[in-house]
Design a protein around this motif. Structure first.
Motif, mmCIF file in Angstrom:
data_model
loop_
_atom_site.group_PDB
_atom_site.id
_atom_site.type_symbol
_atom_site.label_atom_id
_atom_site.label_comp_id
_atom_site.label_asym_id
_atom_site.label_seq_id
_atom_site.Cartn_x
_atom_site.Cartn_y
_atom_site.Cartn_z
ATOM 1 N N LYS A 15 1.041 -1.096 -0.245
ATOM 2 C CA LYS A 15 -0.002 0.197 -0.264
ATOM 3 C C LYS A 15 0.927 1.063 -0.066
ATOM 4 O O LYS A 15 0.678 1.957 -0.625
ATOM 5 C CB LYS A 15 -0.819 -0.005 1.106
ATOM 6 C CG LYS A 15 -1.922 1.346 0.730
ATOM 7 C CD LYS A 15 -2.828 0.895 2.527
ATOM 8 C CE LYS A 15 -4.158 2.120 2.027
ATOM 9 N NZ LYS A 15 -4.928 1.829 3.269
ATOM 10 N N LYS A 18 1.805 1.764 -3.930
ATOM 11 C CA LYS A 18 1.566 2.166 -4.356
ATOM 12 C C LYS A 18 1.103 3.621 -3.793
ATOM 13 O O LYS A 18 1.263 4.335 -5.409
ATOM 14 C CB LYS A 18 -0.087 1.236 -3.892
ATOM 15 C CG LYS A 18 -1.351 1.387 -5.387
ATOM 16 C CD LYS A 18 -1.954 0.896 -4.877
ATOM 17 C CE LYS A 18 -3.202 1.564 -3.675
ATOM 18 N NZ LYS A 18 -4.193 1.293 -3.667
ATOM 19 N N LYS A 22 2.112 6.418 -6.514
ATOM 20 C CA LYS A 22 0.983 7.570 -7.984
ATOM 21 C C LYS A 22 1.632 8.676 -7.484
ATOM 22 O O LYS A 22 0.942 9.310 -8.143
ATOM 23 C CB LYS A 22 -0.497 7.226 -6.377
ATOM 24 C CG LYS A 22 -1.913 7.725 -6.843
ATOM 25 C CD LYS A 22 -3.098 7.488 -6.234
ATOM 26 C CE LYS A 22 -4.259 7.837 -6.781
ATOM 27 N NZ LYS A 22 -5.640 7.080 -6.361
ATOM 28 N N LEU A 34 3.123 2.348 -11.501
ATOM 29 C CA LEU A 34 2.082 2.381 -10.237
ATOM 30 C C LEU A 34 1.180 1.260 -10.974
ATOM 31 O O LEU A 34 0.221 0.302 -9.859
ATOM 32 C CB LEU A 34 1.268 3.381 -11.158
ATOM 33 C CG LEU A 34 -0.453 3.830 -10.757
ATOM 34 C CD1 LEU A 34 0.017 3.813 -8.902
ATOM 35 C CD2 LEU A 34 -0.901 5.287 -11.063
ATOM 36 N N SER A 37 2.343 -1.951 -8.788
ATOM 37 C CA SER A 37 1.750 -1.745 -7.486
ATOM 38 C C SER A 37 0.716 -2.183 -7.413
ATOM 39 O O SER A 37 0.395 -2.813 -6.267
ATOM 40 C CB SER A 37 2.350 -0.788 -7.333
ATOM 41 O OG SER A 37 1.673 0.726 -7.724
ATOM 42 N N LYS A 38 -0.203 -1.702 -8.304
ATOM 43 C CA LYS A 38 -1.884 -2.609 -7.546
ATOM 44 C C LYS A 38 -2.266 -3.609 -7.709
ATOM 45 O O LYS A 38 -3.315 -3.783 -6.820
ATOM 46 C CB LYS A 38 -3.112 -0.970 -9.331
ATOM 47 C CG LYS A 38 -2.321 0.491 -8.507
ATOM 48 C CD LYS A 38 -3.477 1.352 -9.717
ATOM 49 C CE LYS A 38 -4.143 2.314 -9.949
ATOM 50 N NZ LYS A 38 -5.271 3.383 -10.569
#
Length: 67
Positions: A15, A18, A22, A34, A37-38
């Protein structure tokens, strides 16, 4: 297989990565870091939910009464 506690630690790391990605990506929603990581965050949360569901089903199975 990872335990729930280990998964929670991994989810927290994912998290934060992420959120960091972002900020770095800005308006570019097609940024590869991004997106990766998502995906990782989503995969880990699904895995955690699967373990919770399995535990819930085992608990319900043990509670069933014989008619």
């Amino acid at each position: 297989m990872a335990t729930k506690e280990q998964l929670k630690g991994h989810i927290e790391k994912a998290k934060s990565k992420k959120d960091e990605a972002k900020k770095k990506a800005g308006d570019n929603k097609y940024d590869t870091d991004l997106r990766q990581s998502k995906k990782k965050f989503k995969r880990l949360t699904r895995k955690s939910a699967k373990i919770d569901y399995k535990e819930k089903m085992l608990a319900e199975k043990g509670k069933k009464k014989k008619s």
